[in-house]
Design an enzyme around this catalytic site. Structure first.
Site, mmCIF file in Angstrom:
data_model
loop_
_atom_site.group_PDB
_atom_site.id
_atom_site.type_symbol
_atom_site.label_atom_id
_atom_site.label_comp_id
_atom_site.label_asym_id
_atom_site.label_seq_id
_atom_site.Cartn_x
_atom_site.Cartn_y
_atom_site.Cartn_z
ATOM 1 N N ASP A 194 56.920 46.850 86.342
ATOM 2 C CA ASP A 194 57.249 45.609 87.038
ATOM 3 C C ASP A 194 58.629 45.119 86.598
ATOM 4 O OD1 ASP A 194 56.954 43.373 88.635
ATOM 5 O OD2 ASP A 194 55.798 42.246 87.146
ATOM 6 N N SER A 222 55.835 41.353 79.586
ATOM 7 C CA SER A 222 54.395 41.600 79.592
ATOM 8 C C SER A 222 53.947 41.809 78.153
ATOM 9 C CB SER A 222 54.052 42.800 80.489
ATOM 10 O OG SER A 222 52.659 42.988 80.562
ATOM 11 N N THR A 223 53.426 42.982 77.818
ATOM 12 C CA THR A 223 52.905 43.238 76.477
ATOM 13 C C THR A 223 53.977 42.981 75.414
ATOM 14 O OG1 THR A 223 51.612 45.007 77.468
ATOM 15 C CG2 THR A 223 51.658 44.907 75.069
ATOM 16 N N MET A 229 54.264 46.751 79.417
ATOM 17 C CA MET A 229 53.778 48.005 79.974
ATOM 18 C C MET A 229 54.002 48.025 81.479
ATOM 19 S SD MET A 229 49.645 47.366 79.758
ATOM 20 C CE MET A 229 49.130 48.492 81.049
#
Length: 354
Positions: A295, A171-172, A292
């Site tokens: 998940d 993600s991020t 972040m």
């Protein structure tokens, strides 16, 4: 607002007065963020950075005088401690620029809502969550992950079943990490399919697949529903769709669905990893990179229950140590490694004989 000295200090850079006003109201309604400056272009933003102590800059792309990408190149050099989040309308051109911004040093990106920013409640929640993730250490995850993780091993065991498929979630901070990883994997003597889920909107995922193909030197594209999972190919989950794999008549096939978001995300990493565990069993291998939230942790547990393996990126090299920390906190990770060591580790694991 609470204690102003403890507030996250933000600057909004956008040539639209409407956008600046709406974003300011969204952020300051949270109570933990303080908008200490605004600017109408990159040049004005650089002047403000010289006058204020800031944690985060929200940076538009298309602006007069000095555009966002030009300003970013100077910010990362002159103010390296400031986190920059690109905030722009979702067009292919802006997506290309945003991916370039991430490569240069932007911490994250957020797409302005298509319906108009004036009604952007969900946009505000997402933006606030990203700002906090970039500026607030994940203390509880860090505390629980470190003692529970197995001893880190730089060398995967060769006394394991042959790896049949690899799943990667991020993600991020994910796009530059993925490209760095796939450059290391280029030329590796491995034929396993690789599935990638990166939290991104649709336009971004198509571009990311193109960039991964160039970095990896092997075919890569967004997954298509019903297509066979072929050796040596890389499949990227399309924005807005969960991507999974299931057994077909003659070979595994890609499945796409628009089921409920998981961890507020679609695509999400957990569905992909659960399906890899179900189809490939002890031949499933997973890697959770920077991002972040949490998940991927439940999917990693499913992989471990199927006697597959997974690894996670370490805190020091993660833009946000949320997803890999949650995966490590399961206590089932085979290794928690710096990004530079993940590619070589995966190469050894996937090239190893059964």
């Amino acid at each position: 607002m609470g204690n102003a000295s403890q507030a996250i200090k933000v600057m909004i850079v956008d040539d639209s007065a409407v956008v600046r006003g709406v974003v300011r109201r969204l952020l300051e309604a949270d109570g933990q963020l303080e908008v200490v400056a605004t600017a109408t272009n990159g040049e004005a933003a650089l002047r403000e950075l010289g006058q204020h102590t800031l944690d985060v800059v929200l940076l538009d792309i298309e602006m007069p005088v000095m555009d966002g990408l030009t300003a970013l190149r100077r910010i990362v050099v002159e103010h390296p401690s400031v986190k920059v989040i690109m905030v722009s309308t979702l067009t292919r051109r802006n997506a290309e620029i945003s991916l370039e911004a991430l490569r240069i040093g932007a911490a994250d990106y957020v797409a302005k809502p298509e319906a108009g920013i004036a009604t952007a409640t969900e946009f505000g929640r997402d933006l606030i969550a990203r700002i906090k993730a970039l500026t607030t250490p994940s203390r509880s995850l860090r505390a629980s992950a470190t003692p529970m993780t197995r001893p880190v091993s730089a060398h995967p065991s060769t006394r394991r079943p042959l790896v049949r498929a690899l799943g990667i979630g991020a993600s991020t901070g994910g796009p530059p990490a993925l490209l760095k990883l796939f450059r290391v994997l280029q030329g590796a003597a491995m034929r396993q399919p690789i599935l990638v889920t990166q939290h991104m909107p649709a336009t971004f995922t198509a571009l990311l697949a193109e960039q991964i193909e160039r970095a990896a030197g092997r075919p890569c594209a967004e997954g298509r529903d019903g297509e066979p999972v072929l050796p040596g190919r890389i499949y990227v989950a399309p924005g807005g769709w969960h991507m999974t794999v299931e057994n077909g008549p003659t070979s595994p096939v890609i499945r796409l669905d628009q089921g409920a978001p998981e961890h507020f995300c679609r695509p999400a990493v957990d569905p992909m990893l659960r399906s890899l565990a179900a189809v490939y069993g002890d031949g499933a291998l997973a890697a959770v990179l920077t991002g972040m939230g949490a998940d991927g942790a439940l999917g990693c547990e499913a992989v471990a229950r199927a006697r597959g393996r997974f690894i996670a990126q370490d805190q020091a090299t993660s833009a946000v140590w949320g997803m890999p920390a949650a995966a490590a906190a399961t206590g089932l990770a085979e290794a928690v490694l710096p990004l530079d060591e993940i590619g070589p580790w995966l190469r050894r694991a996937m090239e190893s004989p059964a």
